[in-house]
Structures are given as structure tokens and as C-alpha cells.
Design a protein around this motif. Structure first.
Motif, PDB file in Angstrom:
ATOM      1  N   SER A   1       0.816  -1.221   0.000  1.00 56.95           N
ATOM      2  CA  SER A   1       0.000   0.000   0.000  1.00 56.95           C
ATOM      3  C   SER A   1       0.851   1.274   0.000  1.00 56.95           C
ATOM      4  N   HIS A   2       2.165   1.112   0.019  1.00 56.82           N
ATOM      5  CA  HIS A   2       3.060   2.271  -0.007  1.00 56.82           C
ATOM      6  C   HIS A   2       2.850   3.049  -1.311  1.00 56.82           C
ATOM      7  N   ARG A   3       2.557   4.326  -1.191  1.00 55.40           N
ATOM      8  CA  ARG A   3       2.326   5.168  -2.367  1.00 55.40           C
ATOM      9  C   ARG A   3       3.653   5.551  -3.013  1.00 55.40           C
ATOM     10  N   VAL A   4       3.697   5.422  -4.312  1.00 59.46           N
ATOM     11  CA  VAL A   4       4.898   5.744  -5.072  1.00 59.46           C
ATOM     12  C   VAL A   4       4.775   7.149  -5.645  1.00 59.46           C
ATOM     13  N   VAL A   5       3.692   7.385  -6.376  1.00 59.01           N
ATOM     14  CA  VAL A   5       3.415   8.691  -6.970  1.00 59.01           C
ATOM     15  C   VAL A   5       1.910   8.918  -6.885  1.00 59.01           C
ATOM     16  N   GLY A   6       1.497   9.963  -6.226  1.00 61.42           N
ATOM     17  CA  GLY A   6       0.067  10.268  -6.127  1.00 61.42           C
ATOM     18  C   GLY A   6      -0.700   9.100  -5.521  1.00 61.42           C
ATOM     19  N   HIS A   7      -1.705   8.638  -6.225  1.00 65.12           N
ATOM     20  CA  HIS A   7      -2.497   7.503  -5.747  1.00 65.12           C
ATOM     21  C   HIS A   7      -1.987   6.164  -6.272  1.00 65.12           C
ATOM     22  N   ILE A   8      -0.869   6.169  -6.920  1.00 70.84           N
ATOM     23  CA  ILE A   8      -0.285   4.930  -7.456  1.00 70.84           C
ATOM     24  C   ILE A   8       0.582   4.297  -6.373  1.00 70.84           C
ATOM     25  N   ASN A   9       0.207   3.070  -5.993  1.00 77.08           N
ATOM     26  CA  ASN A   9       0.966   2.376  -4.953  1.00 77.08           C
ATOM     27  C   ASN A   9       1.723   1.184  -5.536  1.00 77.08           C
ATOM     28  N   VAL A  10       2.491   0.525  -4.684  1.00 77.00           N
ATOM     29  CA  VAL A  10       3.317  -0.595  -5.104  1.00 77.00           C
ATOM     30  C   VAL A  10       2.447  -1.726  -5.660  1.00 77.00           C
ATOM     31  N   ALA A  11       1.296  -1.984  -5.055  1.00 76.49           N
ATOM     32  CA  ALA A  11       0.414  -3.062  -5.514  1.00 76.49           C
ATOM     33  C   ALA A  11      -0.041  -2.817  -6.953  1.00 76.49           C
ATOM     34  N   LEU A  12      -0.391  -1.597  -7.274  1.00 75.31           N
ATOM     35  CA  LEU A  12      -0.820  -1.278  -8.634  1.00 75.31           C
ATOM     36  C   LEU A  12       0.324  -1.490  -9.628  1.00 75.31           C
ATOM     37  N   ILE A  13       1.505  -1.073  -9.249  1.00 77.79           N
ATOM     38  CA  ILE A  13       2.669  -1.253 -10.123  1.00 77.79           C
ATOM     39  C   ILE A  13       2.959  -2.742 -10.317  1.00 77.79           C
ATOM     40  N   PHE A  14       2.914  -3.509  -9.223  1.00 75.10           N
ATOM     41  CA  PHE A  14       3.130  -4.959  -9.338  1.00 75.10           C
ATOM     42  C   PHE A  14       2.062  -5.590 -10.236  1.00 75.10           C
ATOM     43  N   GLY A  15       0.821  -5.176 -10.071  1.00 73.96           N
ATOM     44  CA  GLY A  15      -0.258  -5.711 -10.908  1.00 73.96           C
ATOM     45  C   GLY A  15      -0.033  -5.407 -12.373  1.00 73.96           C
ATOM     46  N   LEU A  16       0.359  -4.190 -12.685  1.00 78.23           N
ATOM     47  CA  LEU A  16       0.641  -3.835 -14.076  1.00 78.23           C
ATOM     48  C   LEU A  16       1.851  -4.600 -14.611  1.00 78.23           C
ATOM     49  N   LEU A  17       2.831  -4.809 -13.752  1.00 79.41           N
ATOM     50  CA  LEU A  17       4.011  -5.564 -14.174  1.00 79.41           C
ATOM     51  C   LEU A  17       3.684  -7.033 -14.469  1.00 79.41           C
ATOM     52  N   GLN A  18       2.604  -7.556 -13.857  1.00 74.18           N
ATOM     53  CA  GLN A  18       2.161  -8.905 -14.195  1.00 74.18           C
ATOM     54  C   GLN A  18       1.787  -8.976 -15.679  1.00 74.18           C
ATOM     55  N   PHE A  19       1.035  -7.967 -16.138  1.00 80.08           N
ATOM     56  CA  PHE A  19       0.661  -7.926 -17.547  1.00 80.08           C
ATOM     57  C   PHE A  19       1.893  -7.731 -18.433  1.00 80.08           C
ATOM     58  N   VAL A  20       2.750  -6.825 -18.034  1.00 79.18           N
ATOM     59  CA  VAL A  20       3.957  -6.559 -18.816  1.00 79.18           C
ATOM     60  C   VAL A  20       4.803  -7.820 -18.930  1.00 79.18           C
ATOM     61  N   SER A  21       4.988  -8.523 -17.821  1.00 79.99           N
ATOM     62  CA  SER A  21       5.816  -9.731 -17.851  1.00 79.99           C
ATOM     63  C   SER A  21       5.190 -10.811 -18.734  1.00 79.99           C
ATOM     64  N   THR A  22       3.871 -10.895 -18.751  1.00 81.29           N
ATOM     65  CA  THR A  22       3.206 -11.864 -19.625  1.00 81.29           C
ATOM     66  C   THR A  22       3.513 -11.568 -21.087  1.00 81.29           C
ATOM     67  N   PHE A  23       3.409 -10.308 -21.480  1.00 82.37           N
ATOM     68  CA  PHE A  23       3.688  -9.932 -22.866  1.00 82.37           C
ATOM     69  C   PHE A  23       5.176 -10.088 -23.210  1.00 82.37           C
ATOM     70  N   VAL A  24       6.039  -9.795 -22.249  1.00 86.57           N
ATOM     71  CA  VAL A  24       7.480  -9.971 -22.492  1.00 86.57           C
ATOM     72  C   VAL A  24       7.809 -11.447 -22.711  1.00 86.57           C
ATOM     73  N   ILE A  25       7.257 -12.309 -21.866  1.00 87.84           N
ATOM     74  CA  ILE A  25       7.506 -13.744 -22.021  1.00 87.84           C
ATOM     75  C   ILE A  25       6.965 -14.233 -23.365  1.00 87.84           C
ATOM     76  N   ALA A  26       5.782 -13.757 -23.755  1.00 90.43           N
ATOM     77  CA  ALA A  26       5.208 -14.156 -25.041  1.00 90.43           C
ATOM     78  C   ALA A  26       6.097 -13.702 -26.199  1.00 90.43           C
ATOM     79  N   ALA A  27       6.621 -12.492 -26.108  1.00 90.47           N
ATOM     80  CA  ALA A  27       7.496 -11.983 -27.172  1.00 90.47           C
ATOM     81  C   ALA A  27       8.809 -12.762 -27.221  1.00 90.47           C
ATOM     82  N   VAL A  28       9.373 -13.052 -26.055  1.00 88.20           N
ATOM     83  CA  VAL A  28      10.620 -13.823 -26.008  1.00 88.20           C
ATOM     84  C   VAL A  28      10.384 -15.223 -26.564  1.00 88.20           C
ATOM     85  N   TYR A  29       9.243 -15.819 -26.205  1.00 85.18           N
ATOM     86  CA  TYR A  29       8.935 -17.146 -26.728  1.00 85.18           C
ATOM     87  C   TYR A  29       8.757 -17.108 -28.244  1.00 85.18           C
ATOM     88  N   GLY A  30       8.069 -16.107 -28.755  1.00 81.38           N
ATOM     89  CA  GLY A  30       7.879 -15.989 -30.201  1.00 81.38           C
ATOM     90  C   GLY A  30       9.201 -15.909 -30.931  1.00 81.38           C
TER      91      GLY A  30
END
Length: 113
Positions: free
Chosen positions: A60-89
Motif C-alpha cells: 500500500s506504499h504510495r509511489v506517486v500520487g495515488h499509485i501504490n506498489v500493488a498497482l505497479i506490481f499488478g501492471l508488471l504482471q501484464f507486462v511480464s506476460t507480454f514480455v515472455i510471449a514476445a521472447v517465446y515468439g
């Protein structure tokens, strides 16, 4: 009768491809890519879930404004999925597809016999 002969040719062709050394190599390359990346992604995902359950202060630690670590981690889940898909391709195009194309050609040749 003709249909039965077609099935027999298809079965022989499949067996010939299955016994080819390229098929074994294709399976080995695929497994050597998929297993480590799956383990890494699952560890990353489980760390995210564990942090959300047991490290609420950190998440729940806020990084910038209302953006917290949990939100960043959640977005990074999507990013990592696309990165793995691109690397696999890229990996599949370079390492798997040439072998698969050769096996497909072998299968088609064997079916015509």
C-alpha cells in the motif's frame, strides 16, 4: 478400404516423425524453454499474491500520487506476460520453427508413400 489405407499411411508417417532425432530435439528445446520460464513466472505471480496477503504495508506504499506498489506490481504482471510471449515468439522462430518445418516436410513425404 481406401480410407483404411489412408489411416495406415498417416500412422506410419506419424511414427516416422516421432522416431526422428529432430523430433526429440524439438521436444528438448521446447521443454528447456518452457519449464524455466513457467517456474519464473509462477514464482513472480506467487510473490505478488503473497505480498498482497501478508505485506500489506509494503504493497500500500504510495509511489506517486495515488499509485501504490500493488498497482505497479499488478501492471508488471501484464507486462511480464507480454514480455515472455514476445521472447517465446522470437525463440520459436529461431529454434523451433526450422525443426518443425523439417518434420512437417518429412511427415508429408511419408504420407505420400
Amino acid at each position: 478400404m481406401e480410407e483404411e489405407a489412408g489411416h495406415e499411411r498417416q500412422a506410419r508417417a506419424y511414427e516416422a516423425v516421432h522416431e526422428a532425432s529432430d523430433f526429440t530435439e524439438l521436444k528438448r528445446r521446447y521443454k528447456n524453454f518452457v519449464v524455466p520460464w513457467t517456474i519464473a513466472f509462477m514464482a513472480w505471480y506467487l510473490a505478488y499474491v503473497a505480498c498482497n496477503n501478508w505485506a500489506r504495508g509494503f504493497m500500500s506504499h504510495r509511489v506517486v500520487g495515488h499509485i501504490n506498489v500493488a498497482l505497479i506490481f499488478g501492471l508488471l504482471q501484464f507486462v511480464s506476460t507480454f514480455v515472455i510471449a514476445a521472447v517465446y515468439g522470437r525463440f520459436a522462430n529461431r529454434k523451433l520453427d526450422p525443426l518443425a518445418a523439417g518434420l512437417n516436410a518429412k511427415y508429408k513425404r511419408e504420407r505420400r508413400r
